[in-house]
Design an enzyme around this catalytic site. Structure first.
Site, PDB file in Angstrom:
ATOM      1  CG  HIS A   1      -1.909   1.099   1.445  1.00  0.00           C
ATOM      2  ND1 HIS A   1      -1.610   2.422   1.340  1.00  0.00           N
ATOM      3  CD2 HIS A   1      -3.133   1.157   0.895  1.00  0.00           C
ATOM      4  CE1 HIS A   1      -2.689   3.178   1.359  1.00  0.00           C
ATOM      5  NE2 HIS A   1      -3.573   2.267   0.851  1.00  0.00           N
TER       6      HIS A   1
ATOM      7  CB  SER B   1     -11.261   9.718  -3.668  1.00  0.00           C
ATOM      8  OG  SER B   1     -10.229  10.337  -2.789  1.00  0.00           O
TER       9      SER B   1
ATOM     10  CD  GLU C   1      -5.510   1.888  -2.965  1.00  0.00           C
ATOM     11  OE1 GLU C   1      -6.499   1.845  -2.798  1.00  0.00           O
ATOM     12  OE2 GLU C   1      -4.412   1.757  -2.191  1.00  0.00           O
TER      13      GLU C   1
HETATM   14  P1  PGA Z   1      -9.280   6.566   0.397  1.00  0.00           P
HETATM   15  O1  PGA Z   1      -8.325   5.218   0.582  1.00  0.00           O
HETATM   16  O2  PGA Z   1     -10.516   5.593  -0.230  1.00  0.00           O
HETATM   17  O3  PGA Z   1      -9.619   6.972   1.625  1.00  0.00           O
HETATM   18  O4  PGA Z   1      -8.919   7.368  -0.697  1.00  0.00           O
HETATM   19  C1  PGA Z   1      -8.122   4.264  -0.270  1.00  0.00           C
HETATM   20  C2  PGA Z   1      -6.853   3.474   0.163  1.00  0.00           C
HETATM   21  O5  PGA Z   1      -5.849   3.789   0.502  1.00  0.00           O
HETATM   22  O6  PGA Z   1      -6.828   2.066  -0.270  1.00  0.00           O
END
Ligand code: PGA
Length: 246
Positions: free
Chosen positions: A94, A208, A162
């Site tokens: 991540h 998001s 991501e």
């Molecule tokens: P978020 O985080 O939906 O708050 O943008 C996604 C993630 O970090 O997996």
């Protein structure tokens, strides 16, 4: 049709009480999630309680947000994949681990090997920062992050795209942008593995995601599901996302 994966990355948002409260609400509203394949990623300290509370909700999967490269031994503070009774998934690489905890591609590679060789499903996260995007380096970055994949067959792998600039910012890429990156990832996978293996690797989008953008994101054909942070840690907003799939 396959159900849409909703992977709920609770990060450090919930404690034991609020995690249990979430599961209680979920248990009494489980039909809202009938078109989703839910994977919950509680804080490590809350996983056992969440598992107990889930009792007969066998359909809900549980994962770790990260793990140690080692599974046993003198590693103070390390969290072993073997420390819990049953784990279905583990997130690897991540961006918060890569950036805030300085995890290199080499560390991510070792974690991926640990997860897969221990029979646990891995969600490998990849994605570029704003600066890398602005410099036109998105594909180069993704390519380097995927270069840790084993060259021979692989199983139990999911890839989450991501973009770092989208995580927690409310800024979501266009469908075309996501489609281009996911196609790039898919082609990279095809260059490494047989069609049969590539077919089994699910692709997630994360950054998001919420109830207001899920429908337009679902129009991206290559998306098998979502890795959701803040909107997954509040039951009502997570349910609102799941309801859009029904
Ligand atoms: P978020 O985080 O939906 O708050 O943008 C996604 C993630 O970090 O997996």
């Amino acid at each position: 049709m396959n159900r849409t994966i909703l992977a709920a990355n609770w990060k450090m948002y919930l404690n034991e009480d609020t995690s249990i409260d979430f599961i209680k609400k979920m248990s009494s509203d489980i039909e809202s999630f009938s078109n989703s394949e839910v994977i919950l990623f509680p804080s490590h300290t809350c996983i056992s309680q969440v598992q107990k509370e889930l009792k007969n909700l066998n359909d809900i999967k549980i994962g770790m947000q990260d793990c140690d490269i080692h599974t046993k031994g003198a590693y103070t503070g390390g969290v072993s994949l073997h420390g819990l009774s049953h784990i279905d998934f583990c997130i690897v690489g991540h961006s918060e681990r890569r950036l805030l905890y300085n995890e290199s591609d080499e560390v991510v590679k070792n974690k991926l090997e640990t997860v897969i060789s221990n029979g646990v499903n891995a969600i490998l996260c990849v994605g570029e920062t704003k600066e890398q995007k602005n410099d036109g380096n998105t594909f180069t970055v993704i390519d380097a992050q995927l270069s840790i994949l084993p060259k021979d067959a692989i199983s139990r792998l999911t890839i989450a795209y991501e973009p770092v600039w989208s995580i927690g910012s409310g800024e979501v890429p266009s469908n075309k942008y996501i489609e281009d990156v996911l196609s790039y990832i898919k082609n990279k996978l095809k260059s490494l593995y047989s069609d049969e293996i590539v077919e089994k690797i699910n692709l997630l989008y994360g950054g998001s995601v919420d109830k207001d953008n899920i429908n337009r994101l679902l129009e991206v054909k290559l998306i098998d599901g979502f890795l959701i942070g803040s909107a997954s840690a509040d039951f009502e907003s997570f349910k609102a996302i799941a309801d859009k799939l029904n």
